[in-house]
Write a protein that holds these residues in place. Structure first.
Motif, PDB file in Angstrom:
ATOM      1  N   PRO A  68      -2.249  -4.001   1.558  1.00  0.00           N
ATOM      2  CA  PRO A  68      -1.932  -5.419   1.313  1.00  0.00           C
ATOM      3  C   PRO A  68      -1.653  -5.666  -0.168  1.00  0.00           C
ATOM      4  CG  PRO A  68      -3.834  -5.223   2.759  1.00  0.00           C
ATOM      5  CD  PRO A  68      -3.527  -3.834   2.265  1.00  0.00           C
ATOM      6  N   SER A  69      -0.583  -6.379  -0.453  1.00  0.00           N
ATOM      7  CA  SER A  69      -0.214  -6.627  -1.849  1.00  0.00           C
ATOM      8  C   SER A  69      -1.304  -7.389  -2.593  1.00  0.00           C
ATOM      9  CB  SER A  69       1.107  -7.399  -1.915  1.00  0.00           C
ATOM     10  OG  SER A  69       1.003  -8.626  -1.201  1.00  0.00           O
ATOM     11  N   ALA A  70      -2.100  -8.158  -1.847  1.00  0.00           N
ATOM     12  CA  ALA A  70      -3.172  -8.921  -2.493  1.00  0.00           C
ATOM     13  C   ALA A  70      -4.225  -8.004  -3.121  1.00  0.00           C
ATOM     14  CB  ALA A  70      -3.831  -9.858  -1.475  1.00  0.00           C
ATOM     15  N   ARG A  96       0.468  -0.310   5.433  1.00  0.00           N
ATOM     16  CA  ARG A  96       0.695  -0.401   3.991  1.00  0.00           C
ATOM     17  C   ARG A  96      -0.440  -1.184   3.366  1.00  0.00           C
ATOM     18  NH1 ARG A  96       3.544  -5.321   2.660  1.00  0.00           N
ATOM     19  NH2 ARG A  96       4.293  -4.318   0.776  1.00  0.00           N
ATOM     20  N   GLU A 143      -1.268  -2.030 -11.082  1.00  0.00           N
ATOM     21  CA  GLU A 143      -1.945  -3.187 -11.650  1.00  0.00           C
ATOM     22  C   GLU A 143      -3.465  -3.030 -11.639  1.00  0.00           C
ATOM     23  OE1 GLU A 143      -0.253  -5.500 -13.141  1.00  0.00           O
ATOM     24  OE2 GLU A 143       1.628  -4.537 -12.547  1.00  0.00           O
ATOM     25  N   ASP A 158       0.149  -8.699   3.773  1.00  0.00           N
ATOM     26  CA  ASP A 158      -0.008  -9.075   2.375  1.00  0.00           C
ATOM     27  C   ASP A 158      -1.317  -9.785   2.066  1.00  0.00           C
ATOM     28  OD1 ASP A 158       2.521  -8.062   1.569  1.00  0.00           O
ATOM     29  OD2 ASP A 158       3.453  -9.776   2.545  1.00  0.00           O
ATOM     30  N   PRO A 178       2.275   0.570  -2.468  1.00  0.00           N
ATOM     31  CA  PRO A 178       3.217  -0.195  -3.295  1.00  0.00           C
ATOM     32  C   PRO A 178       3.173   0.272  -4.751  1.00  0.00           C
ATOM     33  CG  PRO A 178       1.217  -1.462  -2.935  1.00  0.00           C
ATOM     34  CD  PRO A 178       1.073  -0.199  -2.118  1.00  0.00           C
ATOM     35  N   GLU A 179       4.284   0.119  -5.443  1.00  0.00           N
ATOM     36  CA  GLU A 179       4.314   0.439  -6.868  1.00  0.00           C
ATOM     37  C   GLU A 179       3.323  -0.425  -7.641  1.00  0.00           C
ATOM     38  OE1 GLU A 179       5.715   2.722  -8.644  1.00  0.00           O
ATOM     39  OE2 GLU A 179       7.069   3.635  -7.177  1.00  0.00           O
ATOM     40  N   GLU A 180       3.024  -1.613  -7.073  1.00  0.00           N
ATOM     41  CA  GLU A 180       2.126  -2.544  -7.759  1.00  0.00           C
ATOM     42  C   GLU A 180       0.697  -2.027  -7.868  1.00  0.00           C
ATOM     43  OE1 GLU A 180       5.693  -4.509  -6.457  1.00  0.00           O
ATOM     44  OE2 GLU A 180       4.206  -3.336  -5.338  1.00  0.00           O
ATOM     45  N   ILE A 181       0.408  -0.893  -7.238  1.00  0.00           N
ATOM     46  CA  ILE A 181      -0.950  -0.344  -7.354  1.00  0.00           C
ATOM     47  C   ILE A 181      -1.303  -0.061  -8.811  1.00  0.00           C
ATOM     48  CG2 ILE A 181      -0.342   2.106  -7.097  1.00  0.00           C
ATOM     49  CD1 ILE A 181      -2.840   2.314  -5.252  1.00  0.00           C
ATOM     50  N   CYS A 213      -3.643  -5.375  -4.851  1.00  0.00           N
ATOM     51  CA  CYS A 213      -3.159  -4.996  -6.174  1.00  0.00           C
ATOM     52  C   CYS A 213      -3.352  -6.100  -7.207  1.00  0.00           C
ATOM     53  CB  CYS A 213      -1.683  -4.606  -6.097  1.00  0.00           C
ATOM     54  SG  CYS A 213      -1.369  -3.190  -5.022  1.00  0.00           S
ATOM     55  N   ALA A 214      -3.705  -7.288  -6.746  1.00  0.00           N
ATOM     56  CA  ALA A 214      -3.965  -8.397  -7.661  1.00  0.00           C
ATOM     57  C   ALA A 214      -5.414  -8.418  -8.121  1.00  0.00           C
ATOM     58  CB  ALA A 214      -3.611  -9.717  -6.998  1.00  0.00           C
TER      59      ALA A 214
END
Length: 292
Positions: free
Chosen positions: A37-39, A35, A65, A9, A60-63, A41-42
């Motif tokens: 990193p969720s960071a 995967r 963003e 992440d 991630p679905e958050e892409i 997508c921020a």
């Protein structure tokens, strides 16, 4: 010494340095990332994201963003599906998905109405993804080395298409829909199972036609302005009254990342000479003078 693997992440240690120059570009290619990193997508202002050859298995679905993203490179990975979130990137113009494990595209893929260049070569597509038919702004479509046997009759709906690469598929007959693609500049049908061709004069804008490594005995009938690649092509072009057209030069794709040069890239591109995973250069065959 192996490449360090980032924690799932967190951003890589050099990400801040990459982003500090104000270009809003992040290069993660060649790292080990199962995967994203969720960071990442921020990074809401990010415009270019390269994640090639990392072993990536999921997004991630958050892409979604990443609303400012223009270029996304995900080639040479292990993706089997794409999240719906990827289809909600309103500014995305170029998407590289080559050499993954994709069997299909999401139905919402048609929402990518800004997309102009899609490379999806080297996957497991058996049918032409129908959401692509609604991408009327798409100009360059690279679908080589898949498992296609036919093209939909509705293909001419893709009125913006200028370059179409279908080499290394399983076509046994020339797809009839192609004869109604009068705006195509580049058509590549190398390494299929084609035994012959119809008269290709209806393709009035055609500049380059490649049909090498098919069981044909000679070139098709085309306008004298078309550069041919295949059995008997050199002899046919030598018979013309016009000077022989020049073979398109090879150019590195990432040399065309400025907006003002994008039309030249879109006008004719090919990943036929893709570099190794993590290599930042992709080779193009851009025919001189090909506009959009």
């Amino acid at each position: 010494m192996g490449i360090a693997e980032s924690t799932p992440d967190e951003l890589p240690s050099d990400a801040e340095e990459q982003l500090s120059n104000g270009e809003q570009q992040l290069e993660l290619s060649g790292r080990r990332l199962r995967r994203l990193p969720s960071a990442v997508c921020a990074l809401s202002r990010l415009q270019k994201l390269y994640v090639s050859g990392t072993g990536l298995r999921e997004l991630p679905e958050e892409i979604e963003e990443l609303r400012e993203l223009r270029i996304l490179a995900l080639d040479f990975n292990k993706l089997e599906r794409l999240p719906d979130g990827l289809c909600r990137l309103p500014r995305l113009t170029r998407l590289y998905l080559g050499s993954n494990r994709l069997l299909a595209l999401p139905a919402d893929f048609a929402q990518l109405q800004s997309l102009r260049c899609l490379w999806i070569e080297g996957n497991f597509l058996r049918r032409f993804p129908r959401p692509l038919l609604r991408l009327v702004a798409l100009q360059s479509l690279q679908m080589g080395d898949n498992r296609l046997r036919a093209l939909p009759a509705e293909l001419p709906r893709m009125t913006g298409l200028r370059g179409l690469w279908l080499y290394g598929n399983r076509f046994e007959e020339f797809p009839p829909a192609l004869l109604r693609m009068g705006r195509l500049h580049i058509l590549d049908l190398d390494r299929n199972r084609l035994g012959g061709f119809p008269d290709l004069h209806p393709l009035r804008a055609l500049r380059v036609f490649s049909y090498d490594h098919n069981p044909v005995t000679g070139p098709p009938r085309v306008a004298d302005t078309v550069f041919l690649v295949g059995e008997g092509a050199v002899e046919r072009m030598a018979e013309r009254d016009e000077p022989m057209p020049r073979r398109p030069p090879r150019r590195p794709a990432r040399a065309f990342e400025d907006e003002e040069e994008e039309d030249l890239l879109i006008g004719g591109g090919s990943s036929r000479a893709l570099g190794a995973p993590g290599d930042s250069l992709r080779a193009l065959e851009a025919a001189p003078g090909l506009g959009t």
